[in-house]
Scaffold this motif. Structure first.
Motif, PDB file in Angstrom:
ATOM      1  N   GLY A 279      23.342  46.013  52.761  1.00 39.24           N
ATOM      2  CA  GLY A 279      24.027  46.231  51.496  1.00 39.24           C
ATOM      3  C   GLY A 279      25.533  46.261  51.663  1.00 39.24           C
ATOM      4  N   GLY A 280      26.254  45.698  50.689  1.00 42.59           N
ATOM      5  CA  GLY A 280      27.706  45.771  50.683  1.00 42.59           C
ATOM      6  C   GLY A 280      28.434  44.737  51.516  1.00 42.59           C
ATOM      7  N   VAL A 281      27.711  43.768  52.073  1.00 42.04           N
ATOM      8  CA  VAL A 281      28.384  42.774  52.923  1.00 42.04           C
ATOM      9  C   VAL A 281      28.897  41.574  52.132  1.00 42.04           C
ATOM     10  CG1 VAL A 281      27.136  43.418  55.014  1.00 42.04           C
ATOM     11  CG2 VAL A 281      26.166  41.686  53.484  1.00 42.04           C
ATOM     12  N   GLY A 282      28.540  41.510  50.858  1.00 38.33           N
ATOM     13  CA  GLY A 282      29.035  40.405  50.028  1.00 38.33           C
ATOM     14  C   GLY A 282      28.023  39.316  49.765  1.00 38.33           C
ATOM     15  N   LYS A 283      26.733  39.657  49.793  1.00 36.51           N
ATOM     16  CA  LYS A 283      25.696  38.643  49.531  1.00 36.51           C
ATOM     17  C   LYS A 283      25.870  38.014  48.154  1.00 36.51           C
ATOM     18  CE  LYS A 283      22.263  41.466  50.017  1.00 36.51           C
ATOM     19  NZ  LYS A 283      23.016  42.686  50.349  1.00 36.51           N
ATOM     20  N   THR A 284      26.059  38.871  47.148  1.00 30.22           N
ATOM     21  CA  THR A 284      26.167  38.354  45.784  1.00 30.22           C
ATOM     22  C   THR A 284      27.396  37.463  45.622  1.00 30.22           C
ATOM     23  OG1 THR A 284      24.990  40.254  44.869  1.00 30.22           O
ATOM     24  CG2 THR A 284      26.365  38.994  43.353  1.00 30.22           C
ATOM     25  N   SER A 285      28.533  37.875  46.182  1.00 31.51           N
ATOM     26  CA  SER A 285      29.757  37.073  46.080  1.00 31.51           C
ATOM     27  C   SER A 285      29.555  35.688  46.681  1.00 31.51           C
ATOM     28  CB  SER A 285      30.916  37.782  46.780  1.00 31.51           C
ATOM     29  OG  SER A 285      31.205  39.007  46.157  1.00 31.51           O
ATOM     30  N   LEU A 286      28.969  35.632  47.896  1.00 26.14           N
ATOM     31  CA  LEU A 286      28.791  34.340  48.552  1.00 26.14           C
ATOM     32  C   LEU A 286      27.697  33.514  47.878  1.00 26.14           C
ATOM     33  CD1 LEU A 286      29.212  35.216  52.345  1.00 26.14           C
ATOM     34  CD2 LEU A 286      30.878  34.272  50.742  1.00 26.14           C
ATOM     35  N   ALA A 287      26.643  34.165  47.403  1.00 24.12           N
ATOM     36  CA  ALA A 287      25.593  33.432  46.690  1.00 24.12           C
ATOM     37  C   ALA A 287      26.146  32.825  45.406  1.00 24.12           C
ATOM     38  CB  ALA A 287      24.418  34.367  46.381  1.00 24.12           C
ATOM     39  N   CYS A 288      26.932  33.610  44.659  1.00 23.73           N
ATOM     40  CA  CYS A 288      27.512  33.121  43.402  1.00 23.73           C
ATOM     41  C   CYS A 288      28.550  32.034  43.666  1.00 23.73           C
ATOM     42  CB  CYS A 288      28.134  34.276  42.628  1.00 23.73           C
ATOM     43  SG  CYS A 288      26.939  35.432  41.912  1.00 23.73           S
ATOM     44  N   ALA A 289      29.373  32.228  44.708  1.00 21.38           N
ATOM     45  CA  ALA A 289      30.380  31.216  45.037  1.00 21.38           C
ATOM     46  C   ALA A 289      29.718  29.900  45.420  1.00 21.38           C
ATOM     47  CB  ALA A 289      31.269  31.714  46.179  1.00 21.38           C
ATOM     48  N   THR A 290      28.627  29.979  46.176  1.00 16.04           N
ATOM     49  CA  THR A 290      27.880  28.771  46.555  1.00 16.04           C
ATOM     50  C   THR A 290      27.303  28.094  45.321  1.00 16.04           C
ATOM     51  OG1 THR A 290      27.316  29.754  48.698  1.00 16.04           O
ATOM     52  CG2 THR A 290      25.978  27.903  47.953  1.00 16.04           C
ATOM     53  N   ALA A 291      26.718  28.896  44.424  1.00 10.96           N
ATOM     54  CA  ALA A 291      26.118  28.350  43.206  1.00 10.96           C
ATOM     55  C   ALA A 291      27.163  27.654  42.342  1.00 10.96           C
ATOM     56  CB  ALA A 291      25.436  29.477  42.425  1.00 10.96           C
ATOM     57  N   VAL A 292      28.328  28.285  42.158  1.00  7.97           N
ATOM     58  CA  VAL A 292      29.380  27.709  41.326  1.00  7.97           C
ATOM     59  C   VAL A 292      29.914  26.418  41.946  1.00  7.97           C
ATOM     60  CG1 VAL A 292      31.745  28.059  40.483  1.00  7.97           C
ATOM     61  CG2 VAL A 292      30.052  29.897  40.279  1.00  7.97           C
ATOM     62  N   THR A 293      30.120  26.425  43.273  1.00  9.61           N
ATOM     63  CA  THR A 293      30.654  25.244  43.949  1.00  9.61           C
ATOM     64  C   THR A 293      29.684  24.069  43.861  1.00  9.61           C
ATOM     65  OG1 THR A 293      31.885  26.665  45.477  1.00  9.61           O
ATOM     66  CG2 THR A 293      31.546  24.378  46.144  1.00  9.61           C
TER      67      THR A 293
ATOM     68  N   ASN B 245      38.941  41.720  44.442  1.00 11.04           N
ATOM     69  CA  ASN B 245      37.488  41.648  44.381  1.00 11.04           C
ATOM     70  C   ASN B 245      37.077  40.300  43.785  1.00 11.04           C
ATOM     71  OD1 ASN B 245      37.151  44.292  45.350  1.00 11.04           O
ATOM     72  ND2 ASN B 245      37.490  45.123  43.294  1.00 11.04           N
ATOM     73  N   ILE B 246      35.965  39.766  44.269  1.00  5.46           N
ATOM     74  CA  ILE B 246      35.514  38.438  43.830  1.00  5.46           C
ATOM     75  C   ILE B 246      34.718  38.573  42.537  1.00  5.46           C
ATOM     76  CG2 ILE B 246      34.328  36.324  44.509  1.00  5.46           C
ATOM     77  CD1 ILE B 246      36.664  36.984  46.280  1.00  5.46           C
ATOM     78  N   LEU B 247      35.415  38.493  41.408  1.00  8.34           N
ATOM     79  CA  LEU B 247      34.779  38.576  40.094  1.00  8.34           C
ATOM     80  C   LEU B 247      35.299  37.437  39.228  1.00  8.34           C
ATOM     81  CD1 LEU B 247      35.182  42.415  39.395  1.00  8.34           C
ATOM     82  CD2 LEU B 247      33.113  41.252  40.160  1.00  8.34           C
ATOM     83  N   GLY B 248      34.404  36.726  38.542  1.00  6.86           N
ATOM     84  CA  GLY B 248      34.812  35.637  37.659  1.00  6.86           C
ATOM     85  C   GLY B 248      34.828  34.294  38.367  1.00  6.86           C
ATOM     86  N   LEU B 249      34.731  33.215  37.579  1.00 12.29           N
ATOM     87  CA  LEU B 249      34.606  31.866  38.132  1.00 12.29           C
ATOM     88  C   LEU B 249      35.820  31.458  38.953  1.00 12.29           C
ATOM     89  CD1 LEU B 249      32.957  29.845  35.200  1.00 12.29           C
ATOM     90  CD2 LEU B 249      31.861  30.935  37.157  1.00 12.29           C
ATOM     91  N   GLU B 250      37.016  31.798  38.487  1.00  8.45           N
ATOM     92  CA  GLU B 250      38.224  31.381  39.207  1.00  8.45           C
ATOM     93  C   GLU B 250      38.240  31.940  40.621  1.00  8.45           C
ATOM     94  OE1 GLU B 250      43.119  31.626  38.843  1.00  8.45           O
ATOM     95  OE2 GLU B 250      41.845  32.319  37.188  1.00  8.45           O
ATOM     96  N   ARG B 251      37.940  33.225  40.746  1.00  6.00           N
ATOM     97  CA  ARG B 251      37.940  33.837  42.071  1.00  6.00           C
ATOM     98  C   ARG B 251      36.747  33.370  42.908  1.00  6.00           C
ATOM     99  NH1 ARG B 251      40.155  40.105  41.238  1.00  6.00           N
ATOM    100  NH2 ARG B 251      42.289  39.491  40.651  1.00  6.00           N
ATOM    101  N   LEU B 252      35.623  33.108  42.275  1.00 11.88           N
ATOM    102  CA  LEU B 252      34.467  32.581  43.011  1.00 11.88           C
ATOM    103  C   LEU B 252      34.785  31.205  43.599  1.00 11.88           C
ATOM    104  CD1 LEU B 252      31.560  33.644  40.627  1.00 11.88           C
ATOM    105  CD2 LEU B 252      31.880  34.428  42.978  1.00 11.88           C
ATOM    106  N   ARG B 253      35.495  30.389  42.837  1.00 11.76           N
ATOM    107  CA  ARG B 253      35.847  29.048  43.329  1.00 11.76           C
ATOM    108  C   ARG B 253      36.818  29.123  44.506  1.00 11.76           C
ATOM    109  NH1 ARG B 253      35.615  27.537  37.378  1.00 11.76           N
ATOM    110  NH2 ARG B 253      33.797  26.164  37.249  1.00 11.76           N
ATOM    111  N   SER B 254      37.564  30.221  44.614  1.00  9.71           N
ATOM    112  CA  SER B 254      38.536  30.346  45.706  1.00  9.71           C
ATOM    113  C   SER B 254      37.882  30.669  47.044  1.00  9.71           C
ATOM    114  CB  SER B 254      39.544  31.452  45.368  1.00  9.71           C
ATOM    115  OG  SER B 254      38.976  32.752  45.519  1.00  9.71           O
ATOM    116  N   VAL B 255      36.618  31.070  47.024  1.00 10.87           N
ATOM    117  CA  VAL B 255      35.938  31.509  48.252  1.00 10.87           C
ATOM    118  C   VAL B 255      35.909  30.394  49.292  1.00 10.87           C
ATOM    119  CG1 VAL B 255      33.687  32.169  49.209  1.00 10.87           C
ATOM    120  CG2 VAL B 255      34.573  33.322  47.171  1.00 10.87           C
ATOM    121  N   PHE B 256      35.714  29.156  48.879  1.00  3.82           N
ATOM    122  CA  PHE B 256      35.638  28.043  49.818  1.00  3.82           C
ATOM    123  C   PHE B 256      36.978  27.319  49.974  1.00  3.82           C
ATOM    124  CE2 PHE B 256      31.203  28.688  48.631  1.00  3.82           C
ATOM    125  CZ  PHE B 256      30.578  28.641  49.871  1.00  3.82           C
ATOM    126  N   GLN B 257      38.043  27.960  49.491  1.00  2.00           N
ATOM    127  CA  GLN B 257      39.381  27.379  49.620  1.00  2.00           C
ATOM    128  C   GLN B 257      40.216  28.192  50.600  1.00  2.00           C
ATOM    129  OE1 GLN B 257      40.889  27.451  45.607  1.00  2.00           O
ATOM    130  NE2 GLN B 257      39.334  26.025  44.834  1.00  2.00           N
TER     131      GLN B 257
END
Length: 626
Positions: A15-29, A316-328
């Motif tokens: 818990g707390g390692v960022g699974k949701t952030s990376l899963a969502c960032a992958t999905a959006v990308t 914090n990684i919230l919202g599409l703009e910040r999710l798209r930045s994960v792989f940048q």
């Protein structure tokens, strides 16, 4: 995008390692690249709504601001309700009303909730192959692209692979699972084998999920799901970890257990690696040194995996703009180097003040740390237990978390006081001991054949639920004469345990002749705030605070009032000069104020500690009450 993409992607880890952030960032990308993607949360404490800024429900929902991305939450409680209806409806009119009512009560436990959630989960994994024109073709040889939500027929009990599907619900290129913390996920993936084994031994029996003969109709579908999960061309497991020893150890443990289940196509994702921008900041340097030390000492099995590292962001990684930045590549030029981290200590108190408040008017009682996975419940429980023992109180420290980390934390603590005892409620151990106790109690009155049948019946996975509850109840009883500190499992798992406790409470009240004033069930102890001090542990971040508030609401509905909140790992309570850390600290201040104003009068703030010896360091913190 460098990740290995197969039709099914699992993101799992502590818990707390960022699974949701990376899963969502992958999905959006992937969606931005033109792929049709379905994102599913199997976490009872899902926070897809906050991360995607879209109202996600238990039906497939388009994600705002995207063209090809859809998401759904598997709600365990709703799944359990629908499951009960499917099991009971065919029996109405055949059985008397009191038998139907009894059956509904038997199907109300946590075990039913787990199997119902898995039953829902299987509807999104099929063995269909897709031909060029989109029709199913089992002989095409290509991996299944995955399927969407079941339609009404599937919800009424027919397998998703047999149900008709609308265009909006089918033909997803990739299905991504944002899973619950590790222990819960492993339990979910173990269920098919556990129930298949139980059904084979009890073909005409019944269990907490209803008549096993009815469940047997789904056995082939369960086996198809397992086959897909084990196919490396169809499924990839992403083990998500922070660059710290505890999270890496959990990833290694998860990796081994997932391989035992046949899920061998695994990748490692290191999330939140920090490189100082201000090399003169000793705290920042220490953070990087500890991360590098943890990564250098990671288990060999992880080192051999394909891996990718994601840097710590100033937000914090919230919202599409910040999710798209994960792989940048991060851009540090726009950081606010003058961000002022006003600690907000006037709104919170220190950890030493917490201990003083806990012992102000008593020398025994129950203390429970609860919250979302990864917020530091275990470190807080260990530290509270150590500090209580230091004050001379007899203390027992235990955990209900299947992925217990008490030993890991205690390994970094100072020498243990003699008045501190350590325990663990191990589900498998408790189940074994419970079975042996029941068999021993019946050995004098039953034949060997009947004892054999009884043992087979007790091997049902729902026996574990009863055994864990009994061990939990014993811990509560100990708190009548000493302090008992319980480190609980992540939110969803804890609520299932409390649901069992509440069900037992109702059963006792229904069958007793005593008045409430002359008896006290474990549930009633939890409702007594003078006896049980429930501490909600969170991080000073939006999602953990939202989750803690949701948990508090659930507890209050059950008549359990949390006593206080702990804001853990606060950079705002830590002196830093690095601009990235200062910007993160500045974002914490309004969140700390929000906790105090909206959620709890008793708020305690614990500084972020960039050391491996977290409990020892917390134990040595000087009082800093303001």
């Amino acid at each position: 995008m460098k990740l290995n993409i197969t039709p099914y992607l699992f993101f799992t880890g502590k818990g707390g390692v960022g699974k949701t952030s990376l899963a969502c960032a992958t999905a959006v990308t992937l969606s931005d690249e033109g792929k049709r993607v379905l994102l599913i949360s199997t976490d009872p404490a899902s926070n897809l709504k906050e991360v995607l800024e879209t109202g996600i429900a238990d039906t497939v929902t388009p994600v705002n601001g995207t063209d090809n991305l859809f998401a759904v939450n598997i709600d365990p409680e709703q799944a359990a309700g629908e499951y009960r209806n499917r099991a009971i409806e065919p029996l109405k009119g055949l059985l008397p009303d009191h038998e139907i009512a009894k059956m509904r009560e038997e199907l109300s436990g946590a075990c039913t909730t787990e199997i119902a959630a898995f039953d829902e989960f299987t509807r999104y994994v099929t063995d269909k192959r897709k031909s060029a024109n989109g029709s199913g073709n089992p002989d095409s040889g290509n991996p299944a692209p995955g399927n969407g939500s079941p339609d009404k027929n599937a919800r009424e009990g027919r397998p998703a692979s047999d149900a008709s599907e609308t265009e909006a619900e089918a033909d997803f290129d990739v299905v991504i699972f944002d899973t619950a913390p590790t222990g819960h996920t492993l339990r979910l993936l173990e269920l098919p084998a556990a129930w298949s084994d139980y059904i084979e031994k009890n073909p005409d029996g019944a269990s907490c999920i209803g008549p096993s003969s009815a469940l047997k109709t789904n056995k082939e579908r369960y086996e198809r799901v397992v086959k897909q999960l084990r196919d490396p061309e169809a499924t990839t497991v992403y083990l998500v970890s922070r660059p710290d020893a505890s999270a890496l150890k959990e990833a290694d443990r998860s990796s081994a257990e997932l391989r035992e289940l046949g899920l061998s196509n695994q990748n490692l994702l290191i999330n939140g690696y920090f490189e100082p921008l201000d090399r003169e900041d000793p705290f920042a340097r220490n953070m990087q040194e500890m991360a590098d030390l943890a990564l250098a000492g990671m288990p060999d099995s992880l080192r051999k995996m394909p891996a990718q590292t994601f840097p710590l962001r100033p937000y914090n990684i919230l919202g599409l703009e910040r999710l798209r930045s994960v792989f940048q590549t991060p851009d540090s030029s726009n950081l606010n180097a003058n961000a002022v981290a006003d600690t907000g200590r006037d709104a919170t108190a220190s950890l030493d003040k917490l201990i003083a408040d806990l012992t102000a008017d008593r020398d025994h009682g129950l203390v429970m740390t609860m919250g979302k996975g990864g917020v530091g419940k275990t470190a807080m429980a260990v530290t509270i237990a150590l500090k209580l023992a230091q004050k001379g109180h007899p203390v027992h420290l235990t955990t209900t978390d299947p992925a217990a980390h008490i030993d890991d934390q205690l390994g970094s603590a100072a020498e243990l006081p003699e008045n501190l005892t350590i325990g663990r409620i191990d589900p498998k151990k408790e189940k074994k001991e419970y079975i042996e106790k029941v068999i021993a109690s019946k050995s004098g009155s039953m034949s060997q054949e009947n004892l054999r049948l009884l043992r087979e019946d007790l091997e049902s996975p729902c026996t574990e639920e009863v055994a864990v509850f009994q061990a939990f109840s014993k811990s509560i009883q100990q708190a009548r004469r000493k302090f008992v500190v319980i480190d609980t499992a992540p939110t969803g798992h804890t609520l299932l345990l409390l649901d069992t406790t509440g069900s037992y409470h109702k059963e006792v009240l229904r069958n007793t002749q005593l008045s409430k004033d002359r008896m006290k069930t474990p549930f009633m102890y939890l409702q007594d705030q003078n006896f049980a001090r429930i501490l909600l542990v969170t991080l000073p971040e939006t999602t953990p605070i939202t989750e803690a508030a949701k948990l508090q609401s659930d507890l209050r509905r059950a008549g359990i009032q949390p006593w206080g909140w702990i804001a853990n790992q606060s950079l705002a309570a830590t002196g830093v000069s690095d601009p990235l850390l200062r910007q993160r600290a500045a974002e914490e201040v309004p969140l700390l104020e929000e906790i105090k104003e909206r959620h709890s009068e008793n708020v305690y703030s614990v500084p972020f500690i960039a050391e491996s010896k977290i409990p020892k360091k917390l134990f040595e913190l000087k009082s800093e009450t303001t």
